[in-house]
Design an enzyme around this catalytic site. Structure first.
Site, mmCIF file in Angstrom:
data_model
loop_
_atom_site.group_PDB
_atom_site.id
_atom_site.type_symbol
_atom_site.label_atom_id
_atom_site.label_comp_id
_atom_site.label_asym_id
_atom_site.label_seq_id
_atom_site.Cartn_x
_atom_site.Cartn_y
_atom_site.Cartn_z
ATOM 1 N N SER A 58 -10.185 -1.607 6.929
ATOM 2 C CA SER A 58 -9.588 -1.247 5.637
ATOM 3 C C SER A 58 -8.898 -2.381 4.894
ATOM 4 O O SER A 58 -8.581 -2.239 3.718
ATOM 5 C CB SER A 58 -8.577 -0.109 5.821
ATOM 6 O OG SER A 58 -9.240 1.105 5.994
ATOM 7 N N SER A 68 -9.820 1.168 2.978
ATOM 8 C CA SER A 68 -8.962 2.038 2.190
ATOM 9 C C SER A 68 -7.881 1.290 1.399
ATOM 10 O O SER A 68 -7.332 1.844 0.450
ATOM 11 C CB SER A 68 -8.275 3.049 3.121
ATOM 12 O OG SER A 68 -7.437 2.384 4.046
ATOM 13 N N LYS A 78 0.842 -1.203 0.000
ATOM 14 C CA LYS A 78 0.000 0.000 0.000
ATOM 15 C C LYS A 78 0.876 1.251 0.000
ATOM 16 O O LYS A 78 1.940 1.270 0.629
ATOM 17 C CB LYS A 78 -0.887 -0.051 1.257
ATOM 18 C CG LYS A 78 -2.063 0.896 1.285
ATOM 19 C CD LYS A 78 -2.924 0.603 2.532
ATOM 20 C CE LYS A 78 -4.097 1.538 2.677
ATOM 21 N NZ LYS A 78 -4.903 1.223 3.884
#
Lengths: 484, 480
Positions: free
Chosen positions: A167, A143, A68
């Protein structure tokens, strides 16, 4: 070769047997990343050059992965999908990234997220929306949107994400893959761009539980740079996946699992599947019971999460001023420069959260809002810990249904659905290990099941998840596959 | 006349190897931006790691100031935007400071005054800014250096008391060895809050704050200027504005900004630093390390050792000298002689050679040994002093020198008498002068001769008595 469907273990074996090379795997991943980028937008940065790595017998040595874009990677652009960091190149490595490098993992790219990891849709990145590999009209969730879609698309066998409310575990549900966040402190947060420090967890996406255990075995451990990390433990989760689960006790929450409470046919369908699964679990030796949970506490999960996370986020992101790093706009005074940097650098959504956070922390509001939220958090965690004295895990659908379309209206009006869509934050409140894995496909769209266990008992959570995976039998699916 | 009410907020940088929450070195340097770790720059993703030694030193100082200690170490965030604060928040302590409700006694013109301490907490220093005409520079060397802040109650009544408190407080830092507290390096800085009220008023007057004053005499000047300025305003019936003022080199204060309302720092507990319980055992260990403070030593020297106020003052002023003196006294049988040796020989040597007591090679035990030998009349005071100077000069142990040079004093009367008889036999003329003319001036001549013969080892007092007796004996014999 069939790279996209292989597990870490199989790829590892292929490398040992010299059926392929690490460079070949990287090339394949790189090509896939580019192939799907325009359509799905999984990446902020795709690495194009294969870098020689340290060779050792680590399970991930030579295996491609993605991380990420809110993990600090030295010399590689790290944006947190925000304009305020759009040109930021870190000078140091996050502990997680360092471990992956030492083990010889091969980085394929930095994945797209909701701006600054705040959001659950995968639609707020400065580089655009991330789409669901199972249906481009739908979101993948956030996310950790890009990390989920990259694994779901088969670009990489595993990816790293962060999880503050759900997330990792929500996009895993919408992507038909496994998403695991271990106990708070099991994996170092050093180098993870902080959203809400007391809720932030590092975790991973894979296409099967065993791979999640393998990756967690590599990432976990005490870190002298993160004082909240736990002491090392002398076990490998991947070696306990087939331990006998007979007599393990699970519970589900009555107030959430009452089918009659929901209007939506797809939610009803999810619960039908859920109860089918519960029956199968019982057949396989689990004890599964229904437990009643104070509805006031359940209804408080989402506001409590928002209150605490906005407050901490406001403070955590106060370093983004354009003074130390990042774009520095013009201004007549230092105050004006900082003001302009933040005005131009953040989207409206982020600004709204910061204003909320600031309001929540104000002296006159702090006790009523922030400290009360902390008290409610404590009550929920206490209740969970009480239940965990008797039970080994909480089992619930990871979401009411499959991923919504981009234009779907929010279901927030129905408080029951709000609880159903946000209950996984409980695991962030208490730092409980929590995993999502596929439960069923509704019209070729995946829906996940979530399992949350006792603090520090990551081993049992993965062990039970493996058993559930065996029962459900939906592992190693790649988006686009026929007949799921 | 108005009643002056002063409260002080004193910041002091702690002496530690590394910074409070990072591994960057904590050393003073004039080269900017070299003692910097990622944590000190507030880069995204950094996490603080607390410096145990800084906590220990903060707790120790709190104990020395008679504060109550907390049951656990907890840090809070103080949130505000300023370019010298890279994280956008400062890690400090609000919920549970390292110390609360303490005091420090100070002597003001011989009178003991108790200054109440509201709290002592541990925090991190900010970066330092250098402002130029159209740009500013940031030096992160200071960013994250461990800092303790000591907040007094508003209980100080004059500039003199304020300065005396600061001096005594600095001595607490030095005696506890937690900081070098050099104000010229900005290691010790002070904010002054001052208000004036009429003698019989019950409510405090409007508070004016003066920030970041380094030198103690600037504190004095600033307070005196403010008292004058505020008195004149009040005399004219004008109101005091609540504001922050700075002091300039001319000793005058100037308004920096008006304070309409106190800033809301939105404090909350730092989530990245787990709370650490403080055990009684750990606190007791720290308490044991707290040395006797200056005022206690000053009083002890006068009361127990009978030292003059002046001598007590000199010997208690510096911890290391005081410790040295204490060790000499503890190991010797004669406090007066010990004082004599330390205050004249040792201190004057330090001055003469311009060295510190650390660099002074003669150990206190050796001085004590010298003192004891003089006290027991094994060597003369005269010899003792000379040996000490030689020991200092040649960097040798004085006791070895005594042995080498056979300097042990001859106190044995039989032995001395034998020597005296010999000297007299060799100096018949001087004996005759006494026997026949009764000339007592020859006493000194014979003492001198005995000292010379014995290489100054003879005890001069005993020798004199024996010389008198021997001369008298010879006079009587002569008469027969």
């Amino acid at each position: 070769m069939d790279y996209r469907h292989k597990t870490i273990k199989e790829l590892k074996q292929d490398l040992i047997d010299e059926k392929t090379t690490s460079e070949e795997l990287f090339k394949e991943a790189n090509e896939l990343a580019h192939k799907y980028q325009d359509e799905y937008n999984s990446f902020v940065t795709i690495i194009d050059k294969y870098k020689k790595r340290a060779k050792n017998d680590s399970m991930i040595n030579g295996i491609p992965y993605a991380i990420k874009d809110n993990f600090s990677t030295s010399n590689i652009l790290t944006t947190a999908s925000s304009n305020i960091l759009k040109d930021y190149i870190p000078v140091y490595d996050a502990t997680v990234y360092k471990k992956l490098k030492i083990n010889g993992g091969v980085l394929v790219g930095k994945t797209t997220l909701d701006e600054l990891a705040m959001g659950g849709t995968g639609t707020t990145a400065h580089t655009g929306v991330v789409k669901n590999p199972w249906d481009k009209k739908r979101l993948i969730g956030g996310s950790s949107a890009g990390s989920a879609s990259a694994v779901s698309l088969g670009i990489v066998p595993f990816s790293i994400g962060s999880d503050t409310g759900d997330s990792i575990r929500k996009p895993a549900s919408f992507g038909g893959i496994v998403g695991f966040k271990p106990t708070y402190g099991r994996i170092s947060r050093y180098g993870l761009f902080a959203f809400a420090s007391s809720l932030d967890h590092v975790g991973c996406f894979t296409r099967n539980v065993e791979d999640a255990a393998i990756v967690t075995d590599i990432l976990k451990g005490h870190d002298p740079l993160d004082m909240t990390t736990l002491k090392d433990e002398d076990i490998k989760y991947s070696e306990h996946l087939d331990d006998d689960i007979k007599g393990k006790k699970l519970f589900y929450i009555k107030e959430i699992c009452n089918i009659e409470g929901y209007e939506d046919e797809n939610i009803k369908k999810t619960f039908k599947e859920f109860y089918k699964l519960v029956d199968k679990l019982k057949e396989e030796g689990f004890i599964v019971e229904e437990v009643s949970f104070d509805e006031n506490l359940l209804n408080a999960i989402y506001p409590t999460y928002m209150t605490i996370s906005c407050a901490e986020a406001t403070s955590n992101n106060a370093n983004l001023t354009g003074i130390q790093f990042g774009p520095r706009p013009k201004g007549d005074s230092i105050d004006e420069i900082m003001f302009n940097a933040r005005t131009e650098g953040f989207s409206e959504l982020i600004k709204r959260r910061f204003i909320l956070g600031s309001y929540i922390l104000q002296k006159e509001n702090q006790d009523k809002l922030f400290l009360n939220a902390c008290r409610i958090r404590r009550l929920i965690v206490d209740k969970m810990n009480e239940l965990f004295k008797e039970y080994d895990g909480l089992i619930l659908p990871a979401s009411g249904s499959f991923a919504p379309t981009f234009d779907a209206s929010s279901e927030r009006l129905n408080p029951k659905a709000t609880v159903l869509e946000n209950h996984m934050a409980i695991a962030n409140f208490g730092g409980f290990p929590s995993i999502t894995l596929p439960m069923y496909y509704n019209n070729n769209l995946p829906v996940g099941i979530n399992l949350t266990g006792k603090v520090r008992d990551d081993k049992t959570v993965l062990n039970m998840a493996k058993k559930i995976e065996d029962i459900v039998n939906l592992k190693n699916k790649v988006a686009g596959d026929e007949n799921v | 006349m108005y009643k002056v009410v002063i409260g002080l907020e004193v910041h002091c940088e702690l002496e530690t190897k590394s910074k409070n929450f990072s591994s960057a070195p904590n050393t003073f340097t004039r080269t900017p931006n070299i003692n910097v770790a990622t944590v000190d720059l507030g880069l995204p993703g950094i996490l603080p790691v607390v410096n145990k030694e800084a906590c220990r030193k903060a707790l120790k100082t709190a104990m020395a100031l008679h504060c109550e200690n907390p049951d656990e170490v907890v840090f809070d965030r103080k949130n505000y935007f300023y370019p010298d604060l890279p994280k956008g928040y400062q890690i400090t302590q609000v919920t549970k400071p390292m110390g609360r409700n303490g005091y420090l006694d100070v002597l003001v013109n011989g009178e003991k005054k108790r200054i109440l301490i509201h709290q002592l907490h541990l925090e991190e220093d900010t970066a330092s800014l250098e402002h130029n005409s159209n740009f500013s520079l940031i030096d992160y060397n200071r960013s994250g250096i461990p800092l303790i802040e000591i907040v007094t109650e508003p209980c100080i009544e004059s500039a003199e008391v304020a300065v005396r408190f600061l001096e005594e407080l600095r001595d607490v830092f030095l005696f506890c060895e937690v900081s070098e507290a050099k104000s010229n390096y900005g290691q010790m800085r002070c904010d002054v809050n001052i208000s004036l009220m009429k003698e019989n008023d019950k409510q405090l007057g409007t508070k004016v704050e003066m920030k970041n004053i380094n030198a103690f005499n600037s504190v004095k000047a600033a307070i005196e200027y403010e008292i004058k300025r505020q008195s004149e305003l009040l005399d004219k019936g004008e109101k005091i504005i609540q504001e922050t003022r700075r002091i300039d080199e001319d000793g005058k204060t100037y308004s920096m900004r008006e304070k309409v309302d106190a800033v809301d720092y939105k404090y909350f507990i730092e989530p990245n630093l787990p709370k650490v319980p403080l055990s009684k055992k750990y606190l007791d260990e720290i308490r044991k390390e707290i040395p006797m403070l200056k005022l206690e030593r000053f009083e002890l020297y006068q009361e127990k050792y009978g030292l003059s106020e002046y001598d007590a003052g000199v010997l208690s002023a510096d911890k290391k000298i005081s410790d040295y003196f204490n060790e000499v006294v503890e190991n010797s049988n004669d406090t007066n002689l010990a004082l004599n040796f330390v205050s004249t020989s040792v201190l004057s040597t330090l001055n003469k050679l311009d060295i510190t007591i650390d660099e002074f090679l003669v150990k206190p035990k050796s001085i004590a040994e010298l003192v004891n030998r003089v006290h027991d009349k094994k060597i003369s005071l005269d010899h003792g002093k000379k040996i000490l100077y030689q020991a200092i000069k040649e960097e040798k142990d004085p006791i070895d020198l005594i042995k080498e040079q056979h300097l042990e004093q001859i106190n044995d009367e039989d032995k001395l008498l034998e020597i005296i008889k010999n000297v007299m036999d060799n100096n018949k003329e001087q004996v005759r002068q006494y026997v026949e003319d009764g000339n007592t001036f020859v006493y000194n001549f014979f003492v001198g001769q005995v000292m010379k013969t014995t290489n100054r080892q003879a005890n001069p007092n005993i020798s004199l008595e024996l010389i008198k007796q021997e001369l008298e004996r010879r006079k009587q014999n002569d008469k027969k």
